[in-house]
Design a protein around this motif. Structure first.
Motif, PDB file in Angstrom:
ATOM      1  N   ALA A 117      32.756 -31.540  14.686  1.00 38.72           N
ATOM      2  CA  ALA A 117      31.025 -32.211  14.639  1.00 38.72           C
ATOM      3  C   ALA A 117      30.822 -33.492  13.726  1.00 38.72           C
TER       4      ALA A 117
ATOM      5  N   ARG B  86      29.760 -38.351  17.464  1.00 40.48           N
ATOM      6  CA  ARG B  86      27.687 -38.782  16.814  1.00 40.48           C
ATOM      7  C   ARG B  86      27.173 -39.412  18.595  1.00 40.48           C
TER       8      ARG B  86
ATOM      9  N   TYR C 260      29.845 -37.315  23.853  1.00 33.83           N
ATOM     10  CA  TYR C 260      29.251 -36.195  22.695  1.00 33.83           C
ATOM     11  C   TYR C 260      28.236 -36.367  24.429  1.00 33.83           C
TER      12      TYR C 260
ATOM     13  N   GLY D 133      26.363 -26.611  14.862  1.00 35.39           N
ATOM     14  CA  GLY D 133      26.499 -28.123  14.212  1.00 35.39           C
ATOM     15  C   GLY D 133      26.069 -29.564  14.821  1.00 35.39           C
ATOM     16  N   PRO D 134      26.873 -30.341  13.737  1.00 33.71           N
ATOM     17  CA  PRO D 134      26.334 -31.313  14.591  1.00 33.71           C
ATOM     18  C   PRO D 134      27.856 -32.253  16.105  1.00 33.71           C
TER      19      PRO D 134
ATOM     20  N   GLU E 260      25.854 -30.260  18.941  1.00 35.52           N
ATOM     21  CA  GLU E 260      25.111 -30.786  19.416  1.00 35.52           C
ATOM     22  C   GLU E 260      24.537 -30.955  20.478  1.00 35.52           C
TER      23      GLU E 260
ATOM     24  N   ASN F  22      24.317 -27.753  22.475  1.00 35.59           N
ATOM     25  CA  ASN F  22      23.285 -27.025  22.811  1.00 35.59           C
ATOM     26  C   ASN F  22      22.201 -28.354  22.731  1.00 35.59           C
ATOM     27  N   LYS F  23      22.023 -29.255  23.123  1.00 38.88           N
ATOM     28  CA  LYS F  23      20.913 -31.101  23.471  1.00 38.88           C
ATOM     29  C   LYS F  23      20.636 -30.184  24.762  1.00 38.88           C
TER      30      LYS F  23
ATOM     31  N   GLU G 129      27.891 -28.449   6.225  1.00 39.41           N
ATOM     32  CA  GLU G 129      27.495 -28.226   7.326  1.00 39.41           C
ATOM     33  C   GLU G 129      26.100 -26.552   6.882  1.00 39.41           C
TER      34      GLU G 129
ATOM     35  N   ASN H  38      21.413 -27.190  14.263  1.00 35.14           N
ATOM     36  CA  ASN H  38      21.527 -28.154  15.075  1.00 35.14           C
ATOM     37  C   ASN H  38      19.876 -27.799  16.060  1.00 35.14           C
ATOM     38  N   ASP H  39      18.882 -29.044  15.753  1.00 41.38           N
ATOM     39  CA  ASP H  39      17.362 -29.323  16.456  1.00 41.38           C
ATOM     40  C   ASP H  39      17.371 -28.095  17.975  1.00 41.38           C
ATOM     41  N   TYR H  40      18.621 -28.402  18.555  1.00 47.91           N
ATOM     42  CA  TYR H  40      18.806 -27.776  19.971  1.00 47.91           C
ATOM     43  C   TYR H  40      19.377 -26.106  19.946  1.00 47.91           C
TER      44      TYR H  40
END
Length: 269
Positions: free
Chosen positions: A88, A91, A97, A119-120, A124, A127-128, A147, A151-153
């Protein structure tokens, strides 16, 4: 002569555990006392009283059951999926990443859903990549002090209280594992998968350690220490496939390229 009336002989004392003093509460049978004379329905419908019951082990069993039911119900129709594990803490801007994002995108293009811890960081990124390619981007989150959200994705997410329920979902719905650089959580997920294969609790599936420079020391230690001391078998080390190439990872996953691992059951005779 007047006969005095006879006083009846005293009868036997009531048996405190006689059938009349027993009571069944669901599958439990107990001797009634002042504490247990109410019914289960009465407890359910009575809103008065203390709430410590939500912290008891029987209540936790129901929470655990609900997590399995929710997980199975949500993921049952996911289709083929690959889990991507990793730190996580790595970044955007870190090479891993970018690699995880590419792995997620390519897996979706190959027809897979992507499952992460939600998570990040590396999670992330995978998922993105999956969401950006229009695929199913699954996040299996866990309640942690550091956490707080998926995450947004993540396009399909479940939050778990219990690690063991969450890990069951990873194993049950994944056809392979891509393990990016990570810490204790990543190690836990990696060795959980390896242990299940080693003990033949699950069908063999590919496990790729992405990032040779990061993982080579672990593989060397397993071979030079754990294997040399007789704590594992040679085939256990062979379960781990190292790669720095996204194309190779896709080939391993799509073609289910797993090392041949003969049964570890002792030979009879």
């Amino acid at each position: 002569m007047t006969q005095e009336p006879r006083t009846p002989a005293p009868g036997p004392e009531p048996d405190p555990v006689a059938p009349s003093n027993r009571h069944r509460q669901g599958p439990v049978e107990r001797v009634l006392d002042a504490e247990h004379r109410s019914t289960t329905d009465q407890h359910l419908l009575d809103t008065r009283g203390i709430t410590e019951f939500v912290h008891t082990d029987p209540w936790r069993v129901l929470r655990i059951q609900s997590e399995f039911v929710e997980g199975f119900g949500t993921l049952a129709e996911t289709g083929p999926a690959i889990s991507v594990f990793g730190s996580a803490r790595l970044r955007p801007g870190h090479p891993m990443y970018a690699a995880a994002e590419e792995v997620g995108r390519r897996l979706v293009q190959a027809g897979y859903a992507v499952i992460t811890g939600g998570g990040p960081g590396i999670m992330e990124a995978a998922n993105k990549g999956a969401a950006g390619a229009g695929g199913t981007s699954i996040g299996l989150g866990i309640e942690l002090p550091f956490e707080s959200r998926l995450n947004d994705y993540v396009t399909l997410g479940i939050n778990f209280r219990y690690f063991f329920a969450r890990k069951t979902m990873f194993v049950k719905y994944s056809q392979g594992f891509v393990v990016m650089p990570g810490g204790f959580g990543t190690f836990d997920e990696l060795f959980e998968a390896l242990t299940l294969v080693q003990t033949e609790k699950v069908t063999n599936f590919p496990v790729v350690l992405f990032g040779t420079s990061y993982w080579q020391g672990l593989v060397d230690w397993l071979r030079d220490q754990a294997l040399a001391e007789g704590c594992i078998n040679p085939v256990d080390v062979e379960m781990l496939q190292l790669s720095d190439d996204v194309d190779e990872v896709l080939d391993i996953m799509v073609n289910n390229r797993t090392p041949f691992l003969p049964s570890r059951r002792p030979v009879e005779g």
